[in-house]
Design a protein around this motif. Structure first.
Motif, short mmCIF file in Angstrom:
data_model
loop_
_atom_site.label_atom_id
_atom_site.label_comp_id
_atom_site.label_asym_id
_atom_site.label_seq_id
_atom_site.Cartn_x
_atom_site.Cartn_y
_atom_site.Cartn_z
N MET A 1 -29.79 -11.60 -30.00
CA MET A 1 -30.67 -12.62 -30.51
C MET A 1 -31.41 -13.24 -29.50
O MET A 1 -30.94 -13.58 -28.39
N ALA A 2 -32.90 -13.41 -29.81
CA ALA A 2 -33.78 -13.56 -28.74
C ALA A 2 -33.45 -15.18 -28.46
O ALA A 2 -33.08 -16.09 -29.42
N ASN A 3 -33.51 -15.50 -27.13
CA ASN A 3 -33.15 -16.97 -26.73
C ASN A 3 -34.59 -17.45 -26.63
O ASN A 3 -34.98 -17.44 -25.25
N VAL A 4 -34.92 -18.40 -27.65
CA VAL A 4 -36.44 -18.78 -27.39
C VAL A 4 -36.26 -20.46 -27.27
O VAL A 4 -35.73 -21.04 -28.29
N ILE A 5 -36.31 -20.96 -26.26
CA ILE A 5 -36.09 -22.61 -26.12
C ILE A 5 -37.44 -22.87 -25.43
O ILE A 5 -37.85 -22.65 -24.55
N SER A 6 -37.91 -23.87 -26.09
CA SER A 6 -39.29 -24.51 -25.95
C SER A 6 -39.39 -25.11 -24.48
O SER A 6 -38.08 -25.74 -24.12
N ASP A 7 -40.39 -25.37 -23.75
CA ASP A 7 -40.44 -26.09 -22.39
C ASP A 7 -40.06 -27.54 -22.79
O ASP A 7 -39.08 -28.04 -22.02
N ASP A 8 -40.59 -28.25 -23.84
CA ASP A 8 -39.81 -29.40 -24.18
C ASP A 8 -38.49 -29.52 -24.15
O ASP A 8 -37.80 -30.57 -23.81
N VAL A 9 -37.71 -28.52 -25.03
CA VAL A 9 -36.43 -28.56 -25.14
C VAL A 9 -35.66 -28.34 -23.83
O VAL A 9 -34.55 -28.92 -23.42
N SER A 10 -36.44 -27.57 -23.05
CA SER A 10 -35.79 -27.11 -21.86
C SER A 10 -35.68 -28.39 -20.76
O SER A 10 -34.48 -28.41 -20.18
N LYS A 11 -36.71 -29.23 -20.83
CA LYS A 11 -36.62 -30.36 -20.05
C LYS A 11 -35.72 -31.35 -20.40
O LYS A 11 -35.09 -32.15 -19.92
N GLN A 12 -35.38 -31.44 -21.88
CA GLN A 12 -34.38 -32.34 -22.42
C GLN A 12 -33.22 -31.78 -22.22
O GLN A 12 -32.25 -32.88 -21.73
N SER A 13 -32.69 -30.58 -22.11
CA SER A 13 -31.56 -30.08 -21.65
C SER A 13 -31.38 -30.17 -20.38
O SER A 13 -30.12 -30.48 -19.83
N SER A 14 -32.23 -30.05 -19.53
CA SER A 14 -31.98 -30.37 -18.12
C SER A 14 -31.82 -31.81 -17.88
O SER A 14 -30.68 -32.08 -16.95
N ALA A 15 -32.37 -32.89 -18.56
CA ALA A 15 -31.88 -34.07 -18.39
C ALA A 15 -30.62 -34.46 -18.76
O ALA A 15 -29.95 -35.37 -18.39
N ALA A 16 -30.11 -33.67 -19.96
CA ALA A 16 -28.84 -34.25 -20.38
C ALA A 16 -27.92 -33.26 -19.62
O ALA A 16 -26.85 -33.95 -19.37
N LEU A 17 -27.92 -32.34 -19.02
CA LEU A 17 -27.13 -31.66 -18.13
C LEU A 17 -27.10 -32.92 -16.81
O LEU A 17 -25.94 -33.17 -16.34
N ASP A 18 -28.20 -33.43 -16.28
CA ASP A 18 -28.05 -34.56 -15.20
C ASP A 18 -27.21 -35.65 -15.79
O ASP A 18 -26.15 -36.09 -14.96
N GLY A 19 -27.24 -35.90 -16.88
CA GLY A 19 -26.64 -37.09 -17.60
C GLY A 19 -25.03 -36.92 -17.76
O GLY A 19 -24.04 -37.62 -17.32
N LEU A 20 -24.81 -35.41 -17.97
CA LEU A 20 -23.40 -34.91 -18.22
C LEU A 20 -22.62 -34.94 -16.67
O LEU A 20 -21.60 -35.23 -16.75
N ASN A 21 -23.37 -34.36 -15.73
CA ASN A 21 -22.91 -34.32 -14.36
C ASN A 21 -22.45 -35.76 -13.91
O ASN A 21 -21.40 -36.11 -13.39
N GLU A 22 -23.34 -36.59 -14.20
CA GLU A 22 -23.04 -38.10 -13.49
C GLU A 22 -21.76 -38.63 -14.49
O GLU A 22 -20.95 -39.30 -13.99
N HIS A 23 -21.85 -38.48 -15.80
CA HIS A 23 -20.59 -38.93 -16.74
C HIS A 23 -19.34 -38.43 -16.43
O HIS A 23 -18.60 -38.97 -16.31
N THR A 24 -19.52 -37.04 -16.02
CA THR A 24 -18.21 -36.19 -15.59
C THR A 24 -17.60 -36.88 -14.31
O THR A 24 -16.24 -37.18 -14.24
N LEU A 25 -18.45 -36.99 -13.44
CA LEU A 25 -18.13 -37.54 -11.95
C LEU A 25 -17.52 -38.94 -12.30
O LEU A 25 -16.20 -39.34 -11.82
N LYS A 26 -18.09 -39.94 -13.05
CA LYS A 26 -17.66 -41.12 -13.55
C LYS A 26 -16.12 -41.27 -14.13
O LYS A 26 -15.18 -41.87 -13.70
N THR A 27 -16.11 -40.33 -15.04
CA THR A 27 -14.99 -40.03 -16.11
C THR A 27 -13.64 -39.49 -15.09
O THR A 27 -12.69 -40.23 -15.12
N VAL A 28 -13.90 -38.38 -14.14
CA VAL A 28 -12.90 -37.96 -13.36
C VAL A 28 -12.51 -39.21 -12.46
O VAL A 28 -11.19 -39.51 -11.93
#
Length: 374
Positions: free
Chosen positions: A1-28
């Motif tokens: 399956m071709a992995n087609v992720i638009s630039d907008d979704v890519s940016k949102q993904s990157s921001a979501a990952l930043d949020g997840l990293n921060e949340h992980t740190l806080k939780t641990v």
């Protein structure tokens, strides 16, 4: 399956990952600090070959933890899971499994409320009207689902009507091959639901497992009525029985066609006592009724990992086992291997992180899994 992720979704993904990293740190930090941590994790810390407080800097670092074991949740004392930071608060105990031996228990304070309030935000008000009453056609007893659906109804301004259903008895009947008893028990559950729906309680929304929803549709038909006629507008359902084939059958045969024609909106969900609730990407005939689930990040994360290396995610569209992480201030699960497998799905606008589709019992243990009412 071709992995087609638009630039907008890519940016949102990157921001979501930043949020997840921060949340992980806080939780641990919360779960491993002497002041706030739970006795279980504070004790476990000494047997780890790293220090969670200094060596976990991102979500990826959770792979340093050993696999979370089923057995840790079987038996007590359950209060070893209660974080010191929540000492003195009322605690719920929810069970999962338990068809053989000691069931798994999970302590909860407010997670089930928060999870379902987040889920509530995804429901379209025109099909799940605010103030409407709900029917909970699913397991009762020490299950999270019953109280969670009740809270969902109350959160949206309505009341919840419930039935009595013991899933463990259902599994016993199946294992003994007592199919006549099984049919009678199912009928007993459906009778309760039909009584609620025809008693003038203005129930417009409901939760049901796929099998029970199908049986309810048939029972109403036998009485010369239907889900539409008794006033149902929105259904949320869940369980591994949710397949594209079943969804198509349900929409076309039971619900009178897509929501524009039949008037009933149905949304599948995938959840459990550890994770909370993963929402589905809207299911459409154009997409062959494919069901893709997205965990409620950052409170929970699912990955689809390789069968021979649980620390390695598969490529988009590829098949693997579902791995779950729970990251709330009440409960911390760094990598639990679910009894499910599926395909890895790409992020999209609504949920800019990975999802999973085609969820079904993990092939190595599928033959040993008794699904019961689900």
């Amino acid at each position: 399956m071709a992995n087609v992720i638009s630039d907008d979704v890519s940016k949102q993904s990157s921001a979501a990952l930043d949020g997840l990293n921060e949340h992980t740190l806080k939780t641990v930090h919360w779960h491993f600090s002497d002041e706030t941590g739970s006795p279980f994790w504070l004790e476990k810390k000494s047997s780890l070959n790293f220090d969670p407080l200094t060596d976990v800097k991102s979500f990826e670092d959770l792979k340093k933890f050993p696999e979370f074991e089923d057995e840790w949740l079987r038996g007590g004392p359950v209060d070893r899971w209660v974080p010191k930071g929540h000492a003195g608060k009322p605690v719920y105990v929810f069970e999962t499994g338990g068809t053989t031996g000691i069931p798994k228990s999970r302590m909860v304070i407010e997670d089930h409320w928060k999870d379902y309030e987040l889920f509530s935000d995804t429901l379209p008000d025109e099909h799940f009207p605010k103030g409407a009453n709900w029917l909970m056609l699913g397991p009762s007893g020490p299950r999270r689902l019953r109280l969670a659906v009740e809270h969902l109804a109350q959160h949206r301004g309505g009341m919840c009507f419930c039935i009595d259903l013991d899933p463990r008895w259902v599994v016993k009947l199946i294992k003994k091959g007592w199919m006549e008893h099984l049919e009678e028990y199912k009928k007993h559950c459906i009778d309760q639901a039909v009584t609620v729906l025809t008693a003038g309680h203005d129930v417009q929304c409901m939760f049901a497992t796929p099998k029970l929803l199908e049986s309810l549709g048939e029972a109403l038909e036998d009485k010369g009525t239907s889900l539409q006629e008794v006033g149902i507008k929105g259904i949320f359902s869940g369980g591994t029985e949710f397949t594209p084939q079943w969804t198509r059958f349900c929409v076309e045969e039971m619900l009178g066609g897509p929501v524009e024609e039949g008037g009933i909106y149905m949304t599948p969900t995938y959840g459990n006592t550890l994770m909370g609730l993963a929402c589905s990407k809207p299911v459409t005939p154009a997409d062959n009724y494919k069901i893709s689930y997205y965990a409620p990040q950052p409170r929970a994360v699912t990955e689809v990992v390789k069968f021979d290396d649980y620390n390695q995610v598969v490529g988009y569209g590829e098949t693997g086992r579902v791995k779950l992480y729970t990251l709330t201030d009440e409960f911390f699960v760094p990598g639990f291997m679910e009894r499910d497998e599926g395909e890895r799905e790409a992020p999209f606008e609504m949920y800019p992180w990975d999802g999973v589709s085609g969820v079904r019992p993990f092939h190595e243990i599928a033959t040993a899994t008794t699904v019961g009412v689900y």
